[in-house]
Each structure stands twice: as C-alpha cells, then as structure tokens.
Design an enzyme around this catalytic site. Structure first.
Site, short mmCIF file in Angstrom:
data_model
loop_
_atom_site.label_atom_id
_atom_site.label_comp_id
_atom_site.label_asym_id
_atom_site.label_seq_id
_atom_site.Cartn_x
_atom_site.Cartn_y
_atom_site.Cartn_z
N ASP A 65 -17.06 -17.66 -6.01
CA ASP A 65 -15.59 -18.44 -5.70
C ASP A 65 -14.68 -17.98 -6.43
O ASP A 65 -14.60 -18.30 -7.88
CB ASP A 65 -15.94 -19.92 -5.84
CG ASP A 65 -14.85 -20.87 -5.56
OD1 ASP A 65 -13.68 -20.34 -5.32
OD2 ASP A 65 -14.95 -22.03 -5.68
N ASN A 92 -9.49 -9.12 -2.38
CA ASN A 92 -9.08 -9.25 -0.84
C ASN A 92 -9.33 -10.81 -0.51
O ASN A 92 -8.75 -11.57 0.53
CB ASN A 92 -10.05 -8.55 -0.01
CG ASN A 92 -9.96 -8.80 1.39
OD1 ASN A 92 -8.80 -8.76 2.09
ND2 ASN A 92 -10.92 -9.32 2.10
N TYR A 160 1.54 -20.42 1.73
CA TYR A 160 0.60 -18.99 1.64
C TYR A 160 1.73 -18.01 1.39
O TYR A 160 1.21 -17.05 0.72
CB TYR A 160 0.40 -18.84 3.13
CG TYR A 160 -0.05 -17.54 3.63
CD1 TYR A 160 -1.68 -17.12 3.30
CD2 TYR A 160 0.38 -16.39 4.09
CE1 TYR A 160 -1.93 -16.02 3.55
CE2 TYR A 160 0.25 -15.13 4.41
CZ TYR A 160 -1.16 -14.82 3.97
OH TYR A 160 -1.67 -13.66 4.49
N LYS A 164 1.63 -15.22 -1.53
CA LYS A 164 1.71 -13.72 -1.66
C LYS A 164 2.83 -13.41 -2.24
O LYS A 164 2.67 -12.05 -2.67
CB LYS A 164 1.71 -13.46 -0.24
CG LYS A 164 0.51 -13.83 0.79
CD LYS A 164 -0.78 -13.03 0.03
CE LYS A 164 -2.09 -13.34 1.11
NZ LYS A 164 -3.32 -12.53 0.47
N THR A 195 -7.70 -9.61 12.57
CA THR A 195 -9.21 -10.30 11.96
C THR A 195 -9.58 -11.49 12.85
O THR A 195 -8.60 -12.01 13.35
CB THR A 195 -8.47 -10.56 10.51
OG1 THR A 195 -7.49 -11.44 10.61
CG2 THR A 195 -8.05 -9.50 9.82
#
Length: 255
Positions: A65, A92, A160, A164, A195
């Site tokens: 984790d 990643n 998010y 990033k 993905t």
C-alpha cells in the site's frame, strides 16, 4: 520497442504494476532483460499479471500500500533481500477518494486522493533513493499526468489534478537535489490512455467518450505500450541528459 542493452540484468520496481500502464511497462522492461518487481495491493490481479510476465522474463510481485510508509519500507527490504540493489523505479501506483467538485468534496475524499497519488510518490521516492546503490546510473520515473500541467477537463477532478501538479513539483525539485550525482529523476505526463478505468468510463458515458476523443488531436486515445516506451527511454542511457524532464505522452492534448 528499441533495444536498450544497458538494461540487461538491472533491477526495476514498478508500483501499480499489475494492470494498465504499470503492467505494460513491466512487460517492456522484462523484454529488455531486466529483473522486474511489480508491487500492488490485489494479489488476484497480480497473479494474472505474473502469468503474462513469466513468458517475457524475470518477474516477481510483492504486496504494498504505497500510502503506508511502513509498507513501502517492507517492500524495499524485500527487494534488497531478493536482488541486493535497485536500479530503476517507475512510481505508477495510485488511488483516490470519491470524486466531487471542490465545493462538494469531503475532507476525507480530498485526503485519500492526495495521499493516493502524491504522498505515495513521496514515500516511494524516499525509500528508493536510499536503496539505489549506484545513484549515478539509477533512474526514477514518476507517473504524473497532463492534468498536472492544466486543470482537469471534467467536474470532480480537482483533487486528482492537484495531486498530479504536486507530483510534477516533487519530481522537478527532487531532480535538482540529485542532479549532480543522481539518481536521475523524471516524469511522464500521459494524456487519455486506454487503461481499464478510462475504457470503462468511455463505455458507460457516450458524451464523455466523445469529449475525450475530441480532446486528443490524434483522433484516438493512447495505449499503455506508448507510455511504457517513454518510461524505458527516460530510464535508458539514451536519455542521460534528461534531468527533471516531464515528458507529455498525450497525442497532442497539450499542443
């Protein structure tokens, strides 16, 4: 995929390596003769990934984790016990809380997203740098996003995007700290990539699918293999002058 003889026998860690971009990158490294370690949370998914990687080369899985510093430490201990060194790392892996517009997002959801996509990268880098026995020849690549270079194009992605942006700032700052003696530290910033999460979202919502395609001037979203190729180049000696580089792999998204 170009051949990189310098990767033969080198040890690479790929977090989130059981699917998507991570799995494609693990396969690409395995084809170069590297010793691959994938790390992720779900054992069932990892077993499926290892079956695929076994046909390509040397690959092992360890649970982790990446938001838990102690778990990351155990991962690094396991890699050192197995291989005795770490040459490359592709950070990643990521996880998030429930997405929502800023005015409606809970504090818990915000913290889960920041921890899942940013704190996790810090914890991994912190452990990886210490484990790299020959920093001058070692490389770390972080998976950022085009959304770390602009705002998220749909409502609900602010956390998010913020995470990033943080990954890019962390990458560039750490790269400067280690510019003279290594490891080299860079990042990839993928655009829309095929993905499982993106593909499923596009299948569920036709309007989203049209918008995503429109945002990609090439006319179609990218593949995980295209991102993997960029990660390998950044890790190779061919990119020896790339320090703090943030490489957009986006089909023209940011152009």
């Amino acid at each position: 995929m170009p051949a990189y003889p310098d990767m033969q026998g080198k040890v690479v860690l790929i977090t989130g390596g059981s699917s998507g971009i991570g799995l494609a990158t693990a396969g690409a490294f395995a084809r170069q003769g590297a010793k691959v370690v994938i790390a992720s949370r779900r054992e069932a998914t990892a077993k499926t990934a290892l079956k695929q990687l076994a046909a390509l080369g040397d690959a092992h899985w360890f649970p982790v984790d990446t938001t838990d510093g102690k778990a990351v430490g155990r991962l690094m201990d396991a890699i050192m016990k197995m291989h005795g060194c770490l040459d490359y790392a592709f950070n990643n892996g990521g996880s998030s809380g429930r997405s929502a517009p800023v005015a409606k997002m809970s504090e818990d959801a915000w913290r889960k997203t920041i921890d899942g996509f940013l704190t996790s990268v810090f914890l991994c880098m912190n452990a990886e740098i210490a484990a790299m026995m020959d920093p001058s020849k070692s490389v770390i690549v972080n998976n950022a996003s085009v959304d770390g270079l602009r705002g998220y194009p749909f409502p609900g992605g602010a956390a998010y995007s913020a995470a990033k942006h943080g990954v890019i700032g962390l990458t560039r700052s750490a790269a400067l700290e280690h510019a003279a003696q290594g490891p080299r530290i860079c990042a990839v910033a993928p655009g829309w990539i095929n993905t499982p999460p993106v593909a499923n979202w596009m299948k569920r919502d036709e309007d989203v699918a049209k918008a995503i395609t429109k945002q990609t001037p090439r006319g179609s979203i990218g593949t995980a293999d295209e991102v993997a190729a960029a990660v390998l180049w950044l890790c190779s000696e061919a990119s020896s002058f790339a320090v703090g580089t943030v490489l957009a792999i986006d089909g023209g998204y940011l152009a």
